[in-house]
Design a protein around this motif. Sequence first.
Motif, short mmCIF file in Angstrom:
data_model
loop_
_atom_site.label_atom_id
_atom_site.label_comp_id
_atom_site.label_asym_id
_atom_site.label_seq_id
_atom_site.Cartn_x
_atom_site.Cartn_y
_atom_site.Cartn_z
N PHE A 40 1.32 -1.15 0.14
CA PHE A 40 -0.07 0.00 -0.20
C PHE A 40 0.94 1.26 -0.19
N THR A 41 1.84 1.11 0.85
CA THR A 41 2.93 2.19 1.06
C THR A 41 3.45 2.70 0.01
N GLY A 42 4.11 1.64 -1.14
CA GLY A 42 4.54 1.76 -1.42
C GLY A 42 4.28 2.39 -2.87
N TYR A 43 3.13 1.77 -3.35
CA TYR A 43 2.53 1.93 -4.50
C TYR A 43 2.22 3.36 -4.81
N ALA A 68 -4.80 6.00 -7.28
CA ALA A 68 -4.88 4.20 -5.73
C ALA A 68 -4.95 5.08 -4.29
N THR A 69 -4.03 5.85 -4.22
CA THR A 69 -4.06 6.09 -2.82
C THR A 69 -4.45 7.11 -2.09
N GLY A 75 8.82 7.15 4.59
CA GLY A 75 9.23 6.57 5.64
C GLY A 75 9.03 5.73 6.80
N VAL A 76 7.59 5.71 5.95
CA VAL A 76 6.77 4.22 6.35
C VAL A 76 7.12 2.99 5.62
N HIS A 77 7.56 3.11 4.53
CA HIS A 77 7.60 1.85 3.60
C HIS A 77 9.01 1.64 3.85
N VAL A 78 9.88 2.39 4.07
CA VAL A 78 11.21 2.43 4.43
C VAL A 78 12.17 2.24 5.18
#
Lengths: 219, 159
Positions: A133-136, A147-148, A185-188
């Motif tokens: 979800f975050t990477g998209y 999408a987001t 930030g959440v993704h990495v």
Amino acid sequence: MGSKIADWLDERLGWRSVWEAIFLRKIPKVNWLFTLGSATLFVAVNQAITGILLTLYYVPTPDHAYNSVQYITNEVAAGWLIRGLHHWGASAMVVLTVLHMLRVIFLGTYKYPREITWFTGVFLLIIVIGFGFTGYLLPWDQKAYWATTVGTKIASVTPGIGDWILRVMRGGPELSAVTLARFFGVHVWVLPSALMALSGLHLYLVIKIGISEMPGKDD
Amino acid sequence: MNEKKEIDRRSFLGMATWAIGGLIGAGFGIPAIAYIISPATRKDEAQDWIRLGSVSKVELGTPTLFKTKIERQTGWITKEEELSIYVLTENGRDFVAMSNICTHLGCRVRWISDQEQFFCPCHNAGFSKSGEVVSGPPPRPLDQYQVKEEDGQLYVLGG
């Protein structure tokens, strides 16, 4: 020579017993479905390596995100490959995690004494979906943006606290630079830390308890 | 001794695992290295004649500062960069165009007219008006640009 170094290191690190515990442990006679977890781990390592490489060029701000992704894809040597591996690996991650879970369900492997392995696995599935979800959003193109927009809007239909969830996810009422920065930030940082901690526990339990046998007719 | 080198199933699979693992490692490692060093291997952009300004602006016997803007492509960003070039002429016909970049560690030098020297504030380097090192750590004189005069305008070759 090689074994001398290995002996020297083993005397100080005790690596042989670790190696034996991980790779030379006894397992019951099982089938190929039992490799789905390892396959997931393999793709997770792929995601980590290619993801780290992508951060070398990617910039998570609205005025640079799209262009830096285009730069990776079209200008950097093997950039198309690194990005492609990360992109397709993301889908493979979700597919493999779900298949792995189905195998565990159908073979009843979640039962005593493997409940904690199961629960950590459930959280790992949620983490994997969070990654997706975050990477998209990160390529910051039209598909990502809308999408987001839709995805966060879906979260807002939660009864009572929906609007508040949407604002927390977006970092405000609208999709913005704040949204992109926090998704990055959440993704990495957030999700990888959680993934490492939980998969560490998950794998420890797999090795500590051992994998289950195939259920027999009477089980 | 019976030295029959028969490979059993177990050690064959062991070796195969290592071999495949090695291939996968190389499959990641080689593109990764190419990916990381890629921007460094990019060739510098083509050099072009950059207009500095009118020849009449150059004072006789004193380095005169010209500032000009050039466009530079770095990564995915095209940005305007200011180029500062000191032009010196002793006779009004032959021109020397010097970079203001200190040859020690890349700080910017400026002309101090009282002391008749270029001065670099980073490590107190001094250069004479023709760019020779007078004091401090720089290993070589100030870099020079190829320069030409056309219709009363000065041009340097750079990029």
